[in-house]
Design a protein around this motif. Structure first.
Motif, PDB file in Angstrom:
ATOM      1  N   VAL A  43      60.767 -65.328  75.144  1.00  0.00           N
ATOM      2  CA  VAL A  43      60.732 -63.877  74.981  1.00  0.00           C
ATOM      3  C   VAL A  43      61.673 -63.204  75.968  1.00  0.00           C
ATOM      4  N   ASP A  44      61.681 -63.658  77.211  1.00  0.00           N
ATOM      5  CA  ASP A  44      62.563 -63.061  78.220  1.00  0.00           C
ATOM      6  C   ASP A  44      64.044 -63.243  77.840  1.00  0.00           C
ATOM      7  N   ALA A  60      64.946 -60.963  74.986  1.00  0.00           N
ATOM      8  CA  ALA A  60      65.020 -59.561  75.408  1.00  0.00           C
ATOM      9  C   ALA A  60      66.368 -59.254  76.026  1.00  0.00           C
ATOM     10  N   ASN A 111      72.076 -58.410  80.850  1.00  0.00           N
ATOM     11  CA  ASN A 111      72.407 -58.511  79.431  1.00  0.00           C
ATOM     12  C   ASN A 111      73.329 -59.701  79.237  1.00  0.00           C
ATOM     13  N   LYS A 152      68.525 -66.522  67.613  1.00  0.00           N
ATOM     14  CA  LYS A 152      67.151 -66.034  67.508  1.00  0.00           C
ATOM     15  C   LYS A 152      66.310 -66.944  66.621  1.00  0.00           C
ATOM     16  N   ASP A 154      69.814 -55.444  71.152  1.00  0.00           N
ATOM     17  CA  ASP A 154      69.855 -55.290  69.708  1.00  0.00           C
ATOM     18  C   ASP A 154      71.127 -55.902  69.152  1.00  0.00           C
TER      19      ASP A 154
END
Length: 1259
Positions: A419-420, A423, A277, A444, A427
């Motif tokens: 995308v990775d 991810a 993360n 983003k 959130d």
């Protein structure tokens, strides 16, 4: 219940120290509001342990109902849920109630506290009027209930029972009771804080010291020390709380560094887990409970720990109103985290760190914007600009990683990477969901499309550059611009890229960064080639071809680009002018001859040294140099011409001799190593490089310092064609130094200045617009110059000396028949010579010819015929001259020179550099090239100094002449004689027996003559001393005469002074200490002369002519003591054999042969006598002897006494003499006029008689 105790309260600032309340809850509830409000009003001084400075704190408390579950259990280290004080409330005043219920309740309360080891408690007894009314029969005085409570529960701690009287009433008694209660509660709380925190710190310190033991966990220790930080924060001691987090930060950092050095810890393995993360920092919560729980469970990653630790530090710094320190720490944190991940070898998805750093930068900036207004942000942008620049750099890296920077756009692989990365963000946090400009949304959106990325990247880049410019950090702004230029190059926009690259290049060149200069120029060359800017591209290619930082292949490629363009031909192909500094450097210029000054028509060669910067040989069609001609300077005379340097060295860093190198502008870097070692084991912690002259390197340059031209080189200016040029055809320049020789024009006199230099290679011209420093050569038209100088120094008067004549012909041609006309003088005749030759040499000093001079002399003129001599040649010859030594007495009439001017007789004067007397001899020379006569001067030095003196022995007279040799050579004196010019009957008998005498350097020779006369001795003698002299190494034929004239006046002896010393009466000899008689007899020897009668005489009552004399007896050697008067006046008849005797008492002070006291006789002249000689101001009578006036002196005669300590010349005050008042004066006799017969006599003085008796015992 335990889980609730272990889970701390989230908002620690709202936490307050827990205080439990037992007893009457209704009573406490009625007093809670007043107690909670009044407790924190007054500050208390908190004195802490370990010598820490005391602090003033406001105490607040969270009053809760007492429960046994709130008491701390063994092993529980939570301080936030720790009850620091326990209070029991009661308003009991009835004895039966106290014994029945209250006492047992207090005992149960105390037993609970005692079981859990709580000793911080207090019992508060509240007294009100209502309690008294309930039972008036059984009521006891309040003091009785309090005494019972104290005796039952407070035997040794009477202060633990406090009485609160009428708390709800507004009276002074009630207020006093409240103040006493509040002071007691504050004191007990502080005591509890100090005791429990001290115990907690000791336990924490013990735990930290166990960190080297197996099983020690940093996370457990972290939770313990954070508890302490929570307590400090709860007490609003934010600085102390921040110190706790800083210590945890430093401890963890040290472990990571040790891990990188090979010293591993087991608990670090949990932080080496792969990062899953990268959502960035979270600074909008006081405590991130999610990350804190992960740390408590030992499941947090490195980024989680660092994020949580920094969020707590950020919160405390904002409470301390130090938001700008947050930005500084954030920038350090972001850089350190990247390095720590590498040290711990943590697996991180490529690009994930860039996302984390970008989000963290924006999160910090948003947090700072939330606590500061726009004015503060604008004035303190120097603290935030680093984060803006770092975020810009990381966004660019993300764009390159995700394919958002290339011209074709992202590929499928790039989309998968995007995308990775998204991810791993997870959130969006609830705190930023409603924010349109949150870091999460920005990232983003930036990664969603090429257009969005470009918009965000340009926005951040321009914001960072504007901030850097606003705070004056132009270097950093240009660095961001260079990164922006690389972005534009990838996007295929070279025009915008070139502008930023040129700005960056200025900084690199001015500061001397060699490698960045090379790299930036390569990028600029690529831009210029794409834009089709041929001239700029060739200029940059030339710079790259001469750059030593590139490989040979790269340099050759750049050079070949220039040669390819230069070989083009055709009408459409235009010539390109480039700066020569990028092609070659002018390092040296040398003139032949080296004087850089020649006469008109002479040959002058100019040799240039060009250092070719190209890696291969280059053929030059033509090398030309333009010349500026100045006519006015060429008309100056040779003596006024400025000397130009024959060799000029050019600085490689100057724009005139080449391009500015990487180190040309500004000082060189002075670097030094630094090492940080551990104080315990001296192990190396870190090493680095420090610049010792940062104040010079990092200073801000003015806007005019870096040249505002493309590629930071001098602009190429087209060569100006002129009439005067230096040209050389077909030259091949090899790499390195090359020498090119020009033949300079020298036809017209003037100053020639080299202005520009041009090398032509096909269609390309390399031009050096300004040659600096200025290079000049001079072509002169010189007037003839004639100089005369001695062949050897010094020139001695009286001896033949050689002088050298030097004629610089200049533009004049000496023809046959030309002659020099020298005016003859009696004081310096030119000696004839048959072997005088002239030498002719060229300007280089080489001898061309030698011929015999023809010299003809007449009465007034000496003519010297000159041999034919070409222009600008040198003619030299030597003549022998003789300077006559002046006798010093006769002054003949002035003569006239050949041009009619009056010749002034040479005068001798003292020269400061030599003891010899100097004489300047001037000569007038008529030259064939001028209508004016040339005046030249020679300085001669008289080798002798001559003095004379008159000596007397009674009536016998002697004349002594001293000749002193003050030169550095030795002489021989011969035929020395002395004559008197006016009196033939006078005979001077020489007492010198030697015919020749050696007079050595710095020595003297004395000659003595006795004066014999028949009738009377004249009062004035005119004498002439003559001698012949020569150098000791010369023969007799070379003797030269020397004369010295002088005059002697007042030669006759007028008075004879005799003295006798008579012993005391009854003594045969004088004895020391006894008075003796000194008899002085003054006798007139001659009849007075006419002048003497008129000046000094005075007629007495008997008709005799008399004169007054003053005598003085003084003993400078302190052998005699003069008793009584030592001086006086005598009146002497002006007749022969007139005698006057004076008796004076003297006392000898020592025994032995003592010389007679000194007797001085002076002439006394009345005030009516004319002043012949200006009185000497230094020889006046002292002021204490001025009581004798002229009349008094005349009347008293020899009875008056005047004491003098020197030569007495006048009587009277200095003021009277200065005002011109006629005063009597004293005048000394001339040498020999008053002869003292006892001058060298001695007298025997015996010692005084000794009457002491000495006893001698003989055995």
């Amino acid at each position: 219940m335990e889980s609730q105790e272990e889970k701390p309260i989230i908002y620690t600032m709202e936490n307050k120290p827990i205080v439990t309340c037992a007893g009457d809850q209704g009573l406490f509830t009625s007093l809670y509001t007043s107690l909670a409000q009044q407790l924190p009003r007054e500050p208390m001084e908190w004195r802490r342990t370990y010598g820490r400075a005391p602090k003033m704190i406001h105490l607040e408390a969270n009053f809760v109902q007492f429960k046994e579950e709130l008491l701390p259990k063994e092993g529980n280290k939570a301080l936030l849920t720790f009850p620091f004080l326990h209070i029991y409330w009661t308003d009991c005043c009835d004895t039966e109630v106290y014994k029945g219920t209250v006492k047992e309740d207090v005992m149960r309360w105390q037993n609970s506290l005692r079981v859990h080891g709580s000793v911080d408690w207090v019992i508060i007894v509240v007294e009100t009027n209502d309690t008294k009314k309930k039972n008036k029969t059984n009521i006891l005085p309040r003091a009785s209930i309090v005494d019972k409570i104290r005796s039952d529960f407070c035997n040794k701690q009477n202060d633990r029972c406090v009485v609160l009287s009428d708390p709800l009433k507004d009276s002074s008694r009630s207020q006093e009771s409240w103040n006493s209660l509040l002071l007691k509660l504050r004191t007990l709380l502080l005591m509890s804080f100090t005791k429990n925190l001290g115990r907690f710190e000791d336990d924490m310190r013990t735990l930290r010291e166990k960190r080297t033991q197996p099983g020690w966990s940093f996370c457990e220790y972290f939770m313990v020390q954070e508890e302490l930080a929570f307590v400090f924060e709860m007490l609003q001691q934010f600085e102390d709380a921040l110190v706790q987090y800083d210590e945890l930060d430093a401890l963890f950092t040290q472990y990571v560094l040790n891990f990188g050095a090979g010293d591993t810890a087991n608990w670090l393995s949990s932080f080496c887990a792969p990062v899953t993360n990268w959502s960035g920092l979270l600074l909008r919560r006081p405590i991130d409970m999610e990350k804190r729980d992960g740390i408590q469970r030992g499941e947090a990653s490195l980024l989680d720990l660092r994020s949580y630790l920094f969020s707590r530090q950020c919160t405390l710094l904002i409470f301390l109103q130090r938001p700008w320190e947050v930005t500084q720490r954030a920038l350090e944190l972001l850089h350190n985290c990247v390095q720590e991940l590498r040290l711990l070898e943590v697996s991180v998805l490529e690009g994930a760190l860039d996302c984390w750093v970008f989000l963290s930068c924006l999160e910090v900036l948003h947090r700072i914007e939330g606590c500061c207004d726009e004015v503060q942000l604008a004035s303190n942008c120097s603290h935030t600009v680093g984060l803006w620049a770092y975020a810009t750099d990381k966004l660019k890296s993300l764009g390159e990683h995700c394919g958002l920077v290339s011209e074709k756009g992202p590929t499928s692989e790039d989309l998968n990477r995007t995308v990775d990365l998204l991810a791993g963000l997870g959130d969006e946090r609830p705190e930023t969901v409603n924010s349109l400009q949150s870091p999460y949304k920005k990232l983003k959106e930036a990664l969603s499309s090429v257009e969005a990325f470009e918009r965000h990247y340009l926005e951040l880049s321009h914001a960072a550059m504007e901030m850097y410019r606003a705070i004056g950090r132009l270097r950093s702004a240009r660095l961001v611009g260079k990164s922006l230029a690389e972005f534009y190059m990838r996007k295929g926009d070279p025009e915008k890229a070139e502008n930023f690259l040129q700005e960056a290049l200025k900084s690199y060149v001015s500061e001397g960064w060699s490698l960045p200069v090379t790299h930036t120029r390569k990028q600029i060359a690529a831009c210029q080639k794409l834009l089709g800017r041929t001239e700029d591209y060739l200029q940059t290619s030339a710079l790259l071809a001469g750059d030593a930082n590139l490989t040979t292949e790269e340099r050759t490629h750049s050079c070949q680009e220039i040669l390819t363009f230069a070989a083009k031909s055709g009408e459409d192909c235009q010539k390109v002018t480039l700066s020569m500094g990028v092609f070659s450097q002018l390092t040296r210029l040398q003139f032949h001859p080296a004087t850089a000054s020649v006469h008109s028509g002479a040959v002058l060669q100019v040799e240039l040294t060009l250092r070719c910067l190209m890696p291969v040989s280059v053929h030059i069609q033509q090398v030309a140099a333009s010349i500026h001609f100045d006519l006015d300077h060429g008309r100056l005379k040779a003596l006024q011409r400025q000397t130009n340097p024959g060799t000029v060295e050019f600085n490689h860093g100057s724009s005139s001799a080449g391009p500015p190198s990487s180190s040309a502008s500004g000082p060189a870097l002075e670097l030094d190593e630094i090492h940080d070692r551990s104080p315990s084991d001296n192990s190396l912690n870190s090493t680095g490089v420090v610049c010792k002259n940062t104040h010079l390197i990092m200073r801000r340059h003015e806007s005019s310092s870096p040249p505002d031209t493309p590629n930071c080189v001098s602009p190429a200016v087209a060569m100006k064609e002129g009439a005067q040029m230096l040209k050389v055809q077909d030259v091949t320049l090899e790499p390195g130094d090359n020498r090119i020789t020009f033949t300079a024009p020298s036809g017209q006199p003037g100053t020639y200045t080299l202005r520009q230099l041009c090398a032509t290679v096909g269609q390309v011209q390399f031009v050096l617009p300004h040659i600096y420093p200025s290079v000049q050569y001079e072509v002169y038209s010189q007037e003839p110059q004639l100089t005369v100088e001695p062949l050897s120094e010094p020139l001695l008067a009286g001896l033949p000396q050689m002088v050298k004549f030097t004629l610089l012909t200049g533009h004049y041609t000496v023809k046959k028949g030309d002659a020099l006309q020298l005016s003859n003088t009696d004081t310096m005749p030119i000696l004839p010579s048959s072997s005088c030759s002239a030498r002719i040499s060229n300007p280089a000093g080489e001898l061309l010819s030698e011929s015999v001079l023809s010299i003809q002399s007449s009465e007034k003129v000496t003519s010297i015929s000159l041999p034919p001599t070409p222009p600008y040649h040198t003619l030299e010859f030597q003549l022998e001259v003789l300077c006559i030594i002046p006798s010093g007495y006769d002054r003949p009439a002035n003569e006239r020179l050949t041009n009619g001017e009056v010749r002034h007789r040479p005068r001798s004067y003292s020269h400061p550099d030599t003891p010899m007397t100097a004489i300047d001899q001037r000569m007038s020379i008529d030259c064939p090239w001028s209508i004016y006569s040339t005046l030249l001067a020679l300085t001669f030095y008289i080798p002798f100094k001559t003095k004379h003196s008159l000596l007397s022995a009674g009536n016998r007279k002697y004349i002594q002449v001293c000749v002193q040799n003050v030169s550095d050579v030795n002489f021989t004196l011969a035929e020395v004689k002395l004559t008197e010019k006016q009196h033939e009957s006078l005979e001077l008998q020489s007492l010198t027996t030697k015919a020749q005498q050696l007079l050595c350097s710095k020595h003297s020779v004395f000659c003595l003559w006795e004066v014999n006369w028949k009738d009377d001795l004249p009062s004035c003698l005119q004498c002439v001393f003559s001698a012949n002299f020569s150098l000791t190494n010369q023969d007799v034929s070379s003797l030269k005469p020397f004369h010295y004239q002088f005059q002697l006046e007042r030669v006759t002896t007028l008075y004879s002074v005799r003295a006798e010393i008579l012993p005391p009466a009854g003594e045969q000899y004088c004895r020391s200490g006894l008075l003796c008689g000194l008899e002085v007899c003054i006798t007139r020897l001659t009849e007075p002369a006419e002048g003497e009668i008129a000046e000094e005489s005075k007629t007495d009552s008997d008709g005799l002519k008399t004169t007054k004399l003053m005598y003085e007896v003084a003993d400078s050697s302190s052998n005699w003591a003069v008793c009584g008067k030592s001086s006086g006046m005598v009146s002497m008849p002006m007749t022969a054999d007139a005698t006057h005797k004076v008796q004076i008492e003297v006392m000898p002070l020592f025994a032995g042969h003592l010389p007679f006291p000194k007797i001085k006789v002076l002439k006394y002249l009345p005030h009516t006598a004319a002043v012949a000689i200006q009185p000497d101001p230094d020889s006046c009578v002292e002021n204490d002897s001025l009581s004798l006036l002229d009349k008094t002196l005349d009347d008293q005669g020899d009875t008056a006494s005047i004491r003098s300590r020197g030569s007495v010349h006048s009587v009277g005050s200095a003021d009277q003499q200065q005002k011109g008042v006629a005063m009597p004066r004293l005048e000394p006799f001339g040498p020999g006029q008053a002869f003292n017969h006892s001058h060298a006599r001695q007298v025997l003085v015996l010692p005084s008689s000794d009457d002491h008796i000495m006893e001698v015992n003989a055995t």
